[in-house]
Scaffold this motif. Sequence first.
Motif, mmCIF file in Angstrom:
data_model
loop_
_atom_site.group_PDB
_atom_site.id
_atom_site.type_symbol
_atom_site.label_atom_id
_atom_site.label_comp_id
_atom_site.label_asym_id
_atom_site.label_seq_id
_atom_site.Cartn_x
_atom_site.Cartn_y
_atom_site.Cartn_z
ATOM 1 N N TYR A 95 -5.692 13.963 13.431
ATOM 2 C CA TYR A 95 -6.252 13.775 12.091
ATOM 3 C C TYR A 95 -5.296 12.914 11.267
ATOM 4 N N ARG A 96 -5.873 12.122 10.358
ATOM 5 C CA ARG A 96 -5.042 11.259 9.510
ATOM 6 C C ARG A 96 -5.788 10.890 8.230
ATOM 7 N N PHE B 78 -1.804 14.464 9.675
ATOM 8 C CA PHE B 78 -1.654 15.879 9.341
ATOM 9 C C PHE B 78 -2.186 16.731 10.492
ATOM 10 N N ILE B 79 -1.816 17.999 10.481
ATOM 11 C CA ILE B 79 -2.153 18.924 11.571
ATOM 12 C C ILE B 79 -3.200 19.924 11.097
ATOM 13 N N ILE C 216 0.851 -1.188 0.000
ATOM 14 C CA ILE C 216 0.000 0.000 0.000
ATOM 15 C C ILE C 216 0.890 1.242 0.000
ATOM 16 N N ARG C 217 0.557 2.182 -0.865
ATOM 17 C CA ARG C 217 1.228 3.481 -0.871
ATOM 18 C C ARG C 217 0.173 4.574 -0.761
ATOM 19 N N ILE C 218 0.499 5.608 -0.004
ATOM 20 C CA ILE C 218 -0.443 6.726 0.135
ATOM 21 C C ILE C 218 0.324 8.040 0.145
ATOM 22 N N ASN C 219 -0.268 9.062 -0.438
ATOM 23 C CA ASN C 219 0.374 10.365 -0.540
ATOM 24 C C ASN C 219 -0.642 11.453 -0.217
ATOM 25 N N LEU C 220 -0.188 12.488 0.494
ATOM 26 C CA LEU C 220 -0.998 13.667 0.791
ATOM 27 C C LEU C 220 -0.196 14.889 0.372
ATOM 28 N N GLU C 221 -0.771 15.701 -0.515
ATOM 29 C CA GLU C 221 -0.064 16.887 -0.991
ATOM 30 C C GLU C 221 0.060 17.912 0.144
ATOM 31 N N PRO C 222 1.248 18.461 0.371
ATOM 32 C CA PRO C 222 1.411 19.488 1.415
ATOM 33 C C PRO C 222 0.755 20.797 1.006
ATOM 34 N N ASN C 223 0.679 21.734 1.958
ATOM 35 C CA ASN C 223 0.100 23.045 1.656
ATOM 36 C C ASN C 223 1.116 23.898 0.886
ATOM 37 N N VAL C 224 0.799 25.169 0.669
ATOM 38 C CA VAL C 224 1.661 26.034 -0.141
ATOM 39 C C VAL C 224 3.028 26.240 0.510
ATOM 40 N N ASN C 225 3.117 26.012 1.816
ATOM 41 C CA ASN C 225 4.399 26.160 2.513
ATOM 42 C C ASN C 225 5.181 24.858 2.577
ATOM 43 N N GLY C 226 4.645 23.822 1.949
ATOM 44 C CA GLY C 226 5.374 22.556 1.891
ATOM 45 C C GLY C 226 5.260 21.698 3.124
ATOM 46 N N VAL C 227 4.246 21.935 3.971
ATOM 47 C CA VAL C 227 4.065 21.146 5.197
ATOM 48 C C VAL C 227 2.640 20.612 5.249
#
Length: 321
Positions: free
Chosen positions: A125-126, A143-144, A4-15
């Motif tokens: 949160y996740r 994520f926060i 299983i692979r999962i990805n979440l795109e960071p916000n504009v600040n890269g976090v």
Amino acid sequence: MAEIRINLEPNVNGVLVFSPGDTLRGNAELIVQTPKRMREFYIHIVGEAIANWSSSGCHSTTIYTGKEPLIDFKMTVLGEENGPKFMSDPGAYKCEYAFKLPDNIPYSLEESGWIFDSYSGTIAYRVEAVVDNPYKMSKKIEFIVTRHDDLNLYPELKLPLKIVKQKIFPLFFKNDEILDMIVSIPYTGFSINQRIPVTVEYKNESTVDIRQTVVKFIRILTLVFPKEENPKIKTKESVVCEGRTHGCLAKNSIIIPIELVVPNLSTSNDMFCKVVSITYVIQIVAEIDSAFQTNKKVRIPVTIGKVPIRFEDQVQNNNTQ
């Protein structure tokens, strides 16, 4: 075998830090190398508040756990929930997801400590990708969530608050003596680094002095075990800042202005979460100069946010400049 692979795109600040109303975007992939029996492959976005604490008695320890779901979003990629099992063919199964965070979720929080017994409060949160086959195999990304609450959205915070308390000094063969303590505040919503103006008024008709006035700005962590008939509550109070000023002599009256400055701290979140909440009070204590009398205490609840309250005169002055 499966991966299983999962990805979440960071916000504009890269976090991986987001605010209510932001849209989470990412993708998940299930790589099947040999035919695999499963029931479902799905994306799950979860937010939950969890309160835990223990209470020790003479012969046993009771554990209390309160939970509050905040987000429970599920997107099925393969199969169906509680559906029949099937054999998946070898290959890569990839999908993209997008989910807008609700406006009414609290910020992420993690607190723990020890008050005679252990306690912890978590808001987390996740995003996770899950294979049900029939045991669950998953991979997750946490994520926060942060909030930038505008106090102007809550008109009740612009209203003044006054609390009047009375202390009676009983006397034998004489009329009782009375101390009136009046604490007022012009409004109850404040932001970081803002000054909190408090007015304390004493009308001391007694023959006992008030030695001094003690002011404390208190943060309260409240944990709740939400049982319907008999909910259990545990609180942890910590003093953010405090000060002392003069009191009031016997047979005298006085008005004492006090100012506190809100330091950089977590904002109030009781409007968005009931199981794990952060609230604040200003506590005023009149210390009575007598070994035979108890002190008088007043507590004023205040709400701490990010954007300060703006009153009409401030808006008009800004428009004319």
